[in-house]
Design a protein around this motif. Structure first.
Motif, PDB file in Angstrom:
ATOM      1  N   ALA A 188       0.516   3.410 -11.546  1.00  0.00           N
ATOM      2  CA  ALA A 188       0.990   3.478 -10.164  1.00  0.00           C
ATOM      3  C   ALA A 188       1.585   2.143  -9.728  1.00  0.00           C
ATOM      4  O   ALA A 188       2.631   2.097  -9.060  1.00  0.00           O
ATOM      5  CB  ALA A 188      -0.154   3.873  -9.244  1.00  0.00           C
ATOM      6  N   LYS A 189       0.933   1.039 -10.104  1.00  0.00           N
ATOM      7  CA  LYS A 189       1.460  -0.283  -9.737  1.00  0.00           C
ATOM      8  C   LYS A 189       2.811  -0.537 -10.396  1.00  0.00           C
ATOM      9  O   LYS A 189       3.724  -1.111  -9.775  1.00  0.00           O
ATOM     10  CB  LYS A 189       0.455  -1.357 -10.123  1.00  0.00           C
ATOM     11  CG  LYS A 189      -0.783  -1.375  -9.237  1.00  0.00           C
ATOM     12  CD  LYS A 189      -1.757  -2.463  -9.658  1.00  0.00           C
ATOM     13  CE  LYS A 189      -2.974  -2.488  -8.733  1.00  0.00           C
ATOM     14  NZ  LYS A 189      -3.959  -3.509  -9.147  1.00  0.00           N
ATOM     15  N   LYS A 190       2.946  -0.124 -11.640  1.00  0.00           N
ATOM     16  CA  LYS A 190       4.218  -0.296 -12.343  1.00  0.00           C
ATOM     17  C   LYS A 190       5.309   0.545 -11.692  1.00  0.00           C
ATOM     18  O   LYS A 190       6.434   0.076 -11.485  1.00  0.00           O
ATOM     19  CB  LYS A 190       4.050   0.094 -13.807  1.00  0.00           C
ATOM     20  CG  LYS A 190       5.302  -0.091 -14.644  1.00  0.00           C
ATOM     21  CD  LYS A 190       5.049   0.270 -16.105  1.00  0.00           C
ATOM     22  CE  LYS A 190       6.322   0.092 -16.932  1.00  0.00           C
ATOM     23  NZ  LYS A 190       6.098   0.456 -18.366  1.00  0.00           N
ATOM     24  N   ARG A 191       4.957   1.790 -11.342  1.00  0.00           N
ATOM     25  CA  ARG A 191       5.931   2.685 -10.694  1.00  0.00           C
ATOM     26  C   ARG A 191       6.297   2.156  -9.311  1.00  0.00           C
ATOM     27  O   ARG A 191       7.462   2.236  -8.902  1.00  0.00           O
ATOM     28  CB  ARG A 191       5.318   4.082 -10.576  1.00  0.00           C
ATOM     29  CG  ARG A 191       6.231   5.115  -9.942  1.00  0.00           C
ATOM     30  CD  ARG A 191       7.270   5.590 -10.926  1.00  0.00           C
ATOM     31  NE  ARG A 191       8.091   6.641 -10.348  1.00  0.00           N
ATOM     32  CZ  ARG A 191       9.291   6.428  -9.809  1.00  0.00           C
ATOM     33  NH1 ARG A 191       9.810   5.199  -9.777  1.00  0.00           N
ATOM     34  NH2 ARG A 191       9.992   7.429  -9.323  1.00  0.00           N
ATOM     35  N   ALA A 192       5.322   1.616  -8.582  1.00  0.00           N
ATOM     36  CA  ALA A 192       5.571   1.126  -7.230  1.00  0.00           C
ATOM     37  C   ALA A 192       6.618   0.028  -7.212  1.00  0.00           C
ATOM     38  O   ALA A 192       7.432  -0.058  -6.280  1.00  0.00           O
ATOM     39  CB  ALA A 192       4.269   0.631  -6.606  1.00  0.00           C
ATOM     40  N   LYS A 193       6.609  -0.831  -8.241  1.00  0.00           N
ATOM     41  CA  LYS A 193       7.578  -1.920  -8.305  1.00  0.00           C
ATOM     42  C   LYS A 193       9.007  -1.432  -8.490  1.00  0.00           C
ATOM     43  O   LYS A 193       9.965  -2.154  -8.198  1.00  0.00           O
ATOM     44  CB  LYS A 193       7.210  -2.873  -9.444  1.00  0.00           C
ATOM     45  CG  LYS A 193       5.927  -3.655  -9.180  1.00  0.00           C
ATOM     46  CD  LYS A 193       5.573  -4.542 -10.359  1.00  0.00           C
ATOM     47  CE  LYS A 193       4.276  -5.304 -10.091  1.00  0.00           C
ATOM     48  NZ  LYS A 193       3.896  -6.151 -11.250  1.00  0.00           N
ATOM     49  N   VAL A 215       0.830  -1.204   0.000  1.00  0.00           N
ATOM     50  CA  VAL A 215       0.000   0.000   0.000  1.00  0.00           C
ATOM     51  C   VAL A 215       0.864   1.255   0.000  1.00  0.00           C
ATOM     52  O   VAL A 215       0.609   2.215  -0.745  1.00  0.00           O
ATOM     53  CB  VAL A 215      -0.950  -0.003   1.219  1.00  0.00           C
ATOM     54  CG1 VAL A 215      -1.656   1.343   1.369  1.00  0.00           C
ATOM     55  CG2 VAL A 215      -1.976  -1.117   1.095  1.00  0.00           C
ATOM     56  N   ILE A 216       1.905   1.253   0.833  1.00  0.00           N
ATOM     57  CA  ILE A 216       2.772   2.435   0.929  1.00  0.00           C
ATOM     58  C   ILE A 216       3.454   2.715  -0.407  1.00  0.00           C
ATOM     59  O   ILE A 216       3.485   3.860  -0.877  1.00  0.00           O
ATOM     60  CB  ILE A 216       3.808   2.241   2.060  1.00  0.00           C
ATOM     61  CG1 ILE A 216       3.095   2.286   3.426  1.00  0.00           C
ATOM     62  CG2 ILE A 216       4.901   3.308   1.982  1.00  0.00           C
ATOM     63  CD1 ILE A 216       3.992   1.925   4.590  1.00  0.00           C
ATOM     64  N   LYS A 275       1.617   7.111  -6.522  1.00  0.00           N
ATOM     65  CA  LYS A 275       0.571   8.064  -6.902  1.00  0.00           C
ATOM     66  C   LYS A 275       0.961   9.488  -6.503  1.00  0.00           C
ATOM     67  O   LYS A 275       0.712  10.447  -7.245  1.00  0.00           O
ATOM     68  CB  LYS A 275      -0.755   7.665  -6.258  1.00  0.00           C
ATOM     69  CG  LYS A 275      -1.333   6.374  -6.792  1.00  0.00           C
ATOM     70  CD  LYS A 275      -2.602   5.992  -6.044  1.00  0.00           C
ATOM     71  CE  LYS A 275      -3.185   4.673  -6.559  1.00  0.00           C
ATOM     72  NZ  LYS A 275      -4.387   4.262  -5.797  1.00  0.00           N
ATOM     73  N   ALA A 276       1.572   9.630  -5.322  1.00  0.00           N
ATOM     74  CA  ALA A 276       2.040  10.949  -4.894  1.00  0.00           C
ATOM     75  C   ALA A 276       3.107  11.492  -5.832  1.00  0.00           C
ATOM     76  O   ALA A 276       3.267  12.703  -5.984  1.00  0.00           O
ATOM     77  CB  ALA A 276       2.590  10.868  -3.466  1.00  0.00           C
ATOM     78  N   ASP A 277       3.824  10.577  -6.491  1.00  0.00           N
ATOM     79  CA  ASP A 277       4.890  10.968  -7.424  1.00  0.00           C
ATOM     80  C   ASP A 277       4.336  11.301  -8.801  1.00  0.00           C
ATOM     81  O   ASP A 277       5.099  11.614  -9.710  1.00  0.00           O
ATOM     82  CB  ASP A 277       5.903   9.827  -7.531  1.00  0.00           C
ATOM     83  CG  ASP A 277       7.223  10.282  -8.126  1.00  0.00           C
ATOM     84  OD1 ASP A 277       7.670  11.410  -7.808  1.00  0.00           O
ATOM     85  OD2 ASP A 277       7.808   9.520  -8.908  1.00  0.00           O
ATOM     86  N   GLY A 278       3.020  11.199  -8.972  1.00  0.00           N
ATOM     87  CA  GLY A 278       2.425  11.633 -10.227  1.00  0.00           C
ATOM     88  C   GLY A 278       1.922  10.531 -11.132  1.00  0.00           C
ATOM     89  O   GLY A 278       1.474  10.815 -12.254  1.00  0.00           O
ATOM     90  N   ALA A 279       1.990   9.264 -10.707  1.00  0.00           N
ATOM     91  CA  ALA A 279       1.434   8.185 -11.531  1.00  0.00           C
ATOM     92  C   ALA A 279      -0.052   8.454 -11.750  1.00  0.00           C
ATOM     93  O   ALA A 279      -0.801   8.627 -10.789  1.00  0.00           O
ATOM     94  CB  ALA A 279       1.645   6.840 -10.845  1.00  0.00           C
TER      95      ALA A 279
END
Length: 640
Positions: A126-131, A109-110, A116-120
């Protein structure tokens, strides 16, 4: 440089804090951006702000810390539901979906929320960026986060630590000590026995919102008498010598249900919980006074035990109960400690600060150099001449967003608003003259405050000498209950000339009485008044900030911490002889404190405020166009 982002979320007052090499760079609550008071959701906007303020990308973080341990909290919930089965089944059904959906998967979750906070832009992106976000995520114990927020930013080289709140994982209060960069907690009180939840039970019974309205109970208490103290001690709670509690849970519903109290509690006091917005009776005032006195007794016993066990001369405090500034004032006056420092964001929001600093000092083993060791803080109780130096790690709690003159002027011009622009040198005198003319002034300047108090950056100001100011500001500006007291801001150099306090209280977390020679002698008829009838009695030279028991919740102001605010009060002193003004939060009832110039202008126009100061720009209400809104804004904010 090591960058650490601290997060507190998912219960109430979510917040983010960015620490670089042990220095707090930025901190803010999510509510200020979303305009939802006590917003519990992940602090996506607050985290994005912190990164902008530091000038770093999300990928440049070294560590992310979360302020408590969700798995331990989940364990406590399950054990509690089992202990009270089947009574806790409705509460279990309500809580479990949220846990199964997100709280048990906190690392995922974090990363997703920070992506998302980074602009995804969407869930897939967002899921791709989170990885791709590879920094470690570390979890702190809830009360250790509170303890870290209390000790590490304090001025002290060493000190006892006292944390008190509703509940973290299992602990509801803890006692320990800090020295250098080390913190040790050696005693705790465990759920379901809790001073914070006991106070919240009476908050609920009085018809106020839990985790929001506790300060109303504190403000209501001086109108009542402590007539229910013996009954509370006989039936509800056993108070031990060390301040620990043993509560009779036959009268409470919070452990197993969706309400704080139950039918037995109502029967004990002969009435059902008050309906919100209904009449407050003398009985409600007497109950408020009674639980306030119980709370102060427990706070004092805990503090004395902490002193006895640690031998320390100084005390650091945090947790939601540490916002009880009446109790704090008694600890300073009557307790065994020379000095007391309270985290300004003492509630859950401050956990974001605590976990970030704990990772720097405890996890990474980085040294801590206190203001006391540097000589930038000195105790006022050591007999030195003059006002001793003062600094702490919270930097006045001015850790939120700021807005440049250019940004504000662009906003004003885009709305075609009428204003006067003053030079920085002219502004304090101009504002002081408005205050002396009994104008109510909204002040928006510098970086927004972190924590529940407005401290001169996002504040509504008034003339403390005015007998009508308290009523005007409650009913026409804040749109809140008439009994609520207002706080004074006073020059640090002159606080002892007006209040029974000769100490720093920069965060409005200490209550002290107005000095006797500033008080007005009341008549026998006035002394005989009861309840709310006491409200309109003029009690001192500064009636707008003098509560019915002659007390005041004091903010001391130093020039080095907030230069413009100090200069406004100093200009007011030169013009009137009084170094005290009214300071209340810049919002209306149910609204978070304003953040942006647009928030401030909207609040200004929705109320009967006279003047708005946006940095060097001064707007008078009579020269502004009507604010056109298509919905009733009062329905936007839930009653608190």
């Amino acid at each position: 440089m090591t960058s650490i982002l601290g997060i507190s979320a998912f219960y109430h007052d979510s917040a983010a804090c960015l620490v670089e090499d042990g220095e707090i760079i930025a901190a803010a609550q999510e509510e200020r951006f979303t305009r939802i008071k006590h917003d519990h959701r992940f602090p996506r906007h607050a985290a994005a702000y912190c990164l902008r303020e530091a000038g770093i990308a999300i990928s440049q973080l070294d560590y992310v810390g979360f302020y408590d341990k969700p798995l331990l909290k989940f364990e406590r919930l399950l054990e509690t539901y089992l202990d009270y089965a089947p009574a806790g089944f409705p509460s279990f059904l309500k809580a479990m979906p949220l846990w199964m959906k997100e709280k048990l998967w906190m690392p995922d979750v974090i990363r997703l929320e920070l992506a998302k906070a980074d602009g995804a832009e969407d869930e897939r992106a967002a899921k791709k960026r989170a990885k791709q976000l590879s920094w470690p995520i570390l979890f702190g114990d809830h009360h250790e986060s509170h303890a870290a927020s209390a000790f590490y930013p304090s001025p002290f080289e060493e000190g006892a630590i006292l944390t008190m709140d509703g509940v973290g994982e299992w602990a509801t209060s803890s006692i320990g000590m800090g020295r250098g960069n080390e913190i040790t907690l050696f005693k705790e009180l465990r759920f379901p026995d809790s001073l914070g939840l006991l106070y919240s039970a009476f908050t609920y019974h009085a018809g106020f919102k839990v985790n929001s309205g506790e300060y109303k109970v504190m403000g209501l208490a001086p109108y009542g008498k402590p007539k229910y103290v013996p009954l509370i001690k006989e039936k509800l709670v056993e108070i031990r010598e060390d301040g620990s509690l043993r509560m009779n849970h036959e009268y409470f519903g919070y452990a197993q249900g969706l309400r704080m109290t139950n039918g037995a509690f109502a029967k004990l006091f002969g009435e059902q919980p008050r309906k919100p917005e209904s009449e407050l009776t003398q009985k409600h005032m007497d109950l408020a006074r009674s639980i306030q006195e119980i709370t102060e007794e427990v706070m004092l016993r805990m503090a004395r035990y902490a002193h006895r066990e640690t031998g320390m001369k100084r005390l650091c405090m945090a947790g939601g109960v540490a916002l009880n500034c009446v109790g704090n004032g008694r600890i300073l006056r009557e307790g065994p400690f020379e000095d007391v420092w309270i985290q300004p964001a003492a509630g859950d929001a401050g956990g974001a600060v605590g976990i970030a600093l704990a990772l720097w000092h405890r996890y990474l083993g980085s040294p801590r150099v206190s203001p006391e060791r540097l000589g930038t803080w000195r105790s006022p109780h050591r007999g030195a001449n003059g006002i001793p130096p003062y600094t702490d790690g919270m930097r006045g709690s001015f850790l939120g967003p700021r807005h440049s003159e250019e940004e504000i002027e662009t906003f004003l011009e885009s709305r075609k608003l009428l204003y006067r622009k003053f030079t920085r040198e002219e502004l304090p005198e101009a504002v002081a003259k408005l205050l002396a003319a009994e104008k109510v002034v909204g002040l928006h300047q510098g970086r927004m405050e972190f924590g529940p108090r407005s401290l001169g950056a996002r504040s509504i100001l008034g003339d403390a000498r005015s007998p009508r100011m308290q009523s005007v500001m409650n009913l026409k500006i804040k749109y809140r209950e008439s009994f609520r007291p207002f706080a004074p801001s006073v020059l640090r150099e002159q606080v002892a000339e007006w209040f029974e306090l000769d100490d720093d209280s920069p965060y409005m977390l200490l209550v002290a009485d107005v000095v006797s020679y500033r008080r007005r002698r009341t008549t026998p008829e006035e002394e005989a008044l009861l309840g709310i009838d006491k409200l309109n009695v003029v009690r001192s030279d500064i009636p707008a900030v003098t509560h019915v028991d002659y007390s005041a919740r004091i903010q001391t102001v130093r020039r080095e911490t907030n230069p413009l605010y100090w200069e406004i009060i100093e200009a007011f002193r030169r013009g009137t002889g009084c170094p005290v003004i009214v300071n209340t939060s810049f919002n209306v009832r149910g609204e978070p404190i304003v953040c942006t110039p647009e928030d401030s202008y909207r609040c200004f126009m929705r109320t009967e405020m006279d003047v708005l100061v946006l940095e060097n720009f001064v707007l008078e209400k009579e020269h502004q166009p009507n604010l056109e809104e298509h919905t009733d804004w009062r329905r936007q904010f839930a009653r608190d």
